[in-house]
Design a protein around this motif. Sequence first.
Motif, PDB file in Angstrom:
ATOM      1  N   ASP A 540       0.499  -1.317   0.148  1.00 59.89           N
ATOM      2  CA  ASP A 540       0.026  -0.159  -0.186  1.00 59.89           C
ATOM      3  C   ASP A 540       0.964   1.489   0.364  1.00 59.89           C
ATOM      4  OD1 ASP A 540      -2.379  -1.870   1.699  1.00 59.89           O
ATOM      5  OD2 ASP A 540      -2.727  -0.781  -0.029  1.00 59.89           O
ATOM      6  N   VAL A 541       2.173   1.329  -0.106  1.00 49.56           N
ATOM      7  CA  VAL A 541       2.994   2.489  -0.033  1.00 49.56           C
ATOM      8  C   VAL A 541       3.887   2.466  -1.190  1.00 49.56           C
ATOM      9  CG1 VAL A 541       3.206   2.500   2.532  1.00 49.56           C
ATOM     10  CG2 VAL A 541       4.841   1.389   1.517  1.00 49.56           C
ATOM     11  N   ARG A 542       3.677   1.557  -2.053  1.00 53.04           N
ATOM     12  CA  ARG A 542       4.212   1.631  -3.424  1.00 53.04           C
ATOM     13  C   ARG A 542       4.065   2.666  -4.030  1.00 53.04           C
ATOM     14  NH1 ARG A 542       3.507  -4.788  -5.289  1.00 53.04           N
ATOM     15  NH2 ARG A 542       4.843  -5.804  -3.518  1.00 53.04           N
ATOM     16  N   ALA A 543       2.780   3.152  -4.269  1.00 50.03           N
ATOM     17  CA  ALA A 543       2.339   4.499  -5.077  1.00 50.03           C
ATOM     18  C   ALA A 543       1.206   4.980  -4.164  1.00 50.03           C
ATOM     19  CB  ALA A 543       1.535   3.606  -6.371  1.00 50.03           C
ATOM     20  N   PRO A 544       1.782   5.866  -3.267  1.00 51.52           N
ATOM     21  CA  PRO A 544       0.906   6.714  -2.324  1.00 51.52           C
ATOM     22  C   PRO A 544      -0.301   7.133  -3.031  1.00 51.52           C
ATOM     23  CG  PRO A 544       3.249   7.188  -1.932  1.00 51.52           C
ATOM     24  CD  PRO A 544       3.268   6.197  -3.232  1.00 51.52           C
ATOM     25  N   LEU A 545      -1.473   7.035  -2.506  1.00 54.17           N
ATOM     26  CA  LEU A 545      -2.543   7.547  -2.756  1.00 54.17           C
ATOM     27  C   LEU A 545      -2.935   8.906  -2.982  1.00 54.17           C
ATOM     28  CD1 LEU A 545      -5.739   6.435  -3.430  1.00 54.17           C
ATOM     29  CD2 LEU A 545      -6.419   7.120  -1.021  1.00 54.17           C
ATOM     30  N   GLY A 546      -3.211   9.425  -4.472  1.00 53.87           N
ATOM     31  CA  GLY A 546      -3.316  10.640  -4.798  1.00 53.87           C
ATOM     32  C   GLY A 546      -1.885  11.487  -5.135  1.00 53.87           C
ATOM     33  N   HIS A 547      -0.830  10.761  -5.029  1.00 54.22           N
ATOM     34  CA  HIS A 547       0.333  11.213  -5.597  1.00 54.22           C
ATOM     35  C   HIS A 547       0.489  11.125  -7.005  1.00 54.22           C
ATOM     36  CE1 HIS A 547       2.635  11.289  -1.419  1.00 54.22           C
ATOM     37  NE2 HIS A 547       1.330  11.544  -1.119  1.00 54.22           N
ATOM     38  N   TYR A 548       1.113  12.078  -7.657  1.00 52.81           N
ATOM     39  CA  TYR A 548       1.485  12.197  -9.166  1.00 52.81           C
ATOM     40  C   TYR A 548       2.950  11.642  -9.318  1.00 52.81           C
ATOM     41  CZ  TYR A 548      -3.149  14.075  -9.826  1.00 52.81           C
ATOM     42  OH  TYR A 548      -4.577  14.189  -9.814  1.00 52.81           O
ATOM     43  N   LEU A 549       3.144  11.219 -10.594  1.00 58.49           N
ATOM     44  CA  LEU A 549       4.326  10.936 -10.970  1.00 58.49           C
ATOM     45  C   LEU A 549       4.642  11.181 -12.520  1.00 58.49           C
ATOM     46  CD1 LEU A 549       6.735   8.968  -9.723  1.00 58.49           C
ATOM     47  CD2 LEU A 549       5.995   7.253 -11.342  1.00 58.49           C
ATOM     48  N   VAL A 550       5.708  12.039 -12.810  1.00 63.46           N
ATOM     49  CA  VAL A 550       6.007  12.688 -14.241  1.00 63.46           C
ATOM     50  C   VAL A 550       7.125  11.974 -14.419  1.00 63.46           C
ATOM     51  CG1 VAL A 550       6.507  14.732 -15.606  1.00 63.46           C
ATOM     52  CG2 VAL A 550       4.858  14.762 -13.662  1.00 63.46           C
ATOM     53  N   VAL A 551       6.729  11.245 -15.639  1.00 67.36           N
ATOM     54  CA  VAL A 551       8.082  10.327 -16.181  1.00 67.36           C
ATOM     55  C   VAL A 551       8.992  11.089 -17.169  1.00 67.36           C
ATOM     56  CG1 VAL A 551       8.597   8.069 -17.409  1.00 67.36           C
ATOM     57  CG2 VAL A 551       6.620   8.476 -15.642  1.00 67.36           C
ATOM     58  N   GLY A 552      10.063  11.186 -17.127  1.00 70.80           N
ATOM     59  CA  GLY A 552      10.843  11.763 -18.019  1.00 70.80           C
ATOM     60  C   GLY A 552      10.357  13.290 -18.229  1.00 70.80           C
ATOM     61  N   ASP A 553      10.470  13.665 -19.508  1.00 67.81           N
ATOM     62  CA  ASP A 553      10.364  15.133 -19.930  1.00 67.81           C
ATOM     63  C   ASP A 553       8.809  15.305 -20.391  1.00 67.81           C
ATOM     64  OD1 ASP A 553      10.677  17.912 -20.416  1.00 67.81           O
ATOM     65  OD2 ASP A 553      11.217  17.366 -22.589  1.00 67.81           O
ATOM     66  N   CYS A 554       8.378  14.960 -19.189  1.00 65.78           N
ATOM     67  CA  CYS A 554       6.437  14.967 -19.549  1.00 65.78           C
ATOM     68  C   CYS A 554       6.233  13.887 -20.599  1.00 65.78           C
ATOM     69  CB  CYS A 554       6.249  16.162 -19.765  1.00 65.78           C
ATOM     70  SG  CYS A 554       5.926  17.490 -18.382  1.00 65.78           S
ATOM     71  N   ASP A 555       6.860  12.742 -20.537  1.00 69.15           N
ATOM     72  CA  ASP A 555       6.491  11.605 -21.570  1.00 69.15           C
ATOM     73  C   ASP A 555       5.398  10.797 -21.061  1.00 69.15           C
ATOM     74  OD1 ASP A 555       8.948  12.211 -22.791  1.00 69.15           O
ATOM     75  OD2 ASP A 555       9.958  10.605 -21.460  1.00 69.15           O
ATOM     76  N   SER A 556       4.896  10.939 -19.692  1.00 74.87           N
ATOM     77  CA  SER A 556       3.770  10.431 -19.241  1.00 74.87           C
ATOM     78  C   SER A 556       3.450  10.800 -17.715  1.00 74.87           C
ATOM     79  CB  SER A 556       3.665   8.840 -19.341  1.00 74.87           C
ATOM     80  OG  SER A 556       4.584   8.407 -18.400  1.00 74.87           O
TER      81      SER A 556
END
Length: 590
Positions: A540-556
Amino acid sequence: MPAAGGAQTRAPEAVTHLGARSPSSVRPFVWASVGGGAVASAVFAWFVFGGRFDLLAPDIPLSGFYEAQARSLLHGHWDASAGAFLFERFKIGGRYYTYFGPWPAILRMPFVLFTHSLDGRLARLSLFVAFVAFLVAVSAVSWSVWRLVRGDARPGRTALVAQAGFVLVVGCGSPVLFLGARAWVYYEACMWAAALTMWSVWFLLRYLSAPTGRDLVGASVTTALALQSRPSIALVGVVGLAVVTGVQLAHRVRARRFTRVIAGFAGVGDDVVARRWWPTAIATATPVVLYLAVGYAKFGSLLGVPFDTQDKLLRIPERPLVLAHTGNSNMGLDYVPTNLLQYLRPDGVRFSALFPWITFAGPARVIGDVPREPTSPTASLVATTVLLVVLAVLGVVLVVRARHAGSPLVVTRLLLLGGVVAFLATATLANAAQRYEVDLMPFLVVAAGAGLWGTRWPPARSTGRRVIVAGLVVLGAWSLAANGALTLTYQRLYSPFTGSGARADFTELQLDVADRLGIDPGLHVRQVDKVPKPSGDEQDVRAPLGHYLVVGDCDSVRIGDGRDWNPLDGADRALCERLLGAASTSSSAG
């Protein structure tokens, strides 16, 4: 009439209240229920139909199970093709089965008999019909409790408003609304089981008040259908019928002490005890035998589901550990403390700077060293369904005291006992989920109805009455807001398989609202070179709820749901840069 134990269990006129024809006072009560139910149904429809008028829109990939099952049953077998049940399939002897009960599939038979064009398109409509059936049953149970307490008294304006509000809150201020988040097989099974179980509660309530063969048959049939939808919540009816059978049989064999103790505890009166035991035994055995027969036809076992044959889900790292720990049952008593903590904790939600401003709190602390299944975002009943919980506490006090007070509410004891058993059975599962909280609704509806109609409120127009009414209105408003917010947030952000740009669109909406209100959104955004792989034992702490992840130079762009980083399909560079600019934490390269 004296109970088996010699104490007065209810007012003598209660026998005629529920067994005879309803008085003319039922009409305004019905209209009040229709008013509250219409508003609740409109809100549920907005969610389940996705805010559109397309009643037959598919909700892939988990909305076509029952069509596949219906078509298999029409061909005389339970198995379907390898892809029909996706990852919820059980591979046995080269054939593929599912554990979902057949009742919603049976409802589809008239459609699949003539066309394939509706495959995967009936789930939304089925959910809505089940929701309406649930509210009608809730209204009937509330009316029955009113008659137990108030007899043939005509409800006044305040009581009618209270009934309309009660139906509205049960439908939209409780976890029932959450079942409209997605038109998937899980939610449809829960919704039909809840509706049918509430009908079995109504039949049992009538039978316990003034026993008739018609109500006994109704309780048996609805319990059987509920078992064929979702078995855990259907235990309410099974427990009720089984206890009545046991008391009647004990009376027949002259086990007087046992009869007095059990009948007194469960609130079973002498008129029920003295009836013949074998019709009730048949009514009890029929749903159970049918359920066992279906399980045997599918899996070759009367008890238990062979979870080790669920080949695709065995790839989840936690699944083999859980099955090894539970003896292949996927449930155990050592899961009860953690699950009850999750479902009943007072801090089960948290406030957010982002619309709709109420969201899920983190998972509860795991009690004990036990492996668990992945847990989806789950709030608590105590934190969200506050009005029903408060009324239920009042009702439980009245019901516990009912036997000594000579109150007719004593007949609801058995139903509350069944509700507790059903919810405890749910708490033995190896994971928690918001939809599982619906299994407590029969208990809450009966107990809250007893609290609403059985409590002696201060006189009308008194200061005390105004304060109490204001407090109940506030609790009801919070219940509606909290459950609506959680359903919306899960539907648009956190549920799996949310495509078509829904996550990106909703994120844009949240940022727009924050900008217009001048609120710092307080986003947690991390910029990384690539999506990190899960690490550690706490899923349950691998991808915290509501946190965002920006990959690379806004690739995703991705958002955490408590376990996985789900993609924001359709997120463009403008949204990505907007997230980075609104972040409350500094970005760091991964």
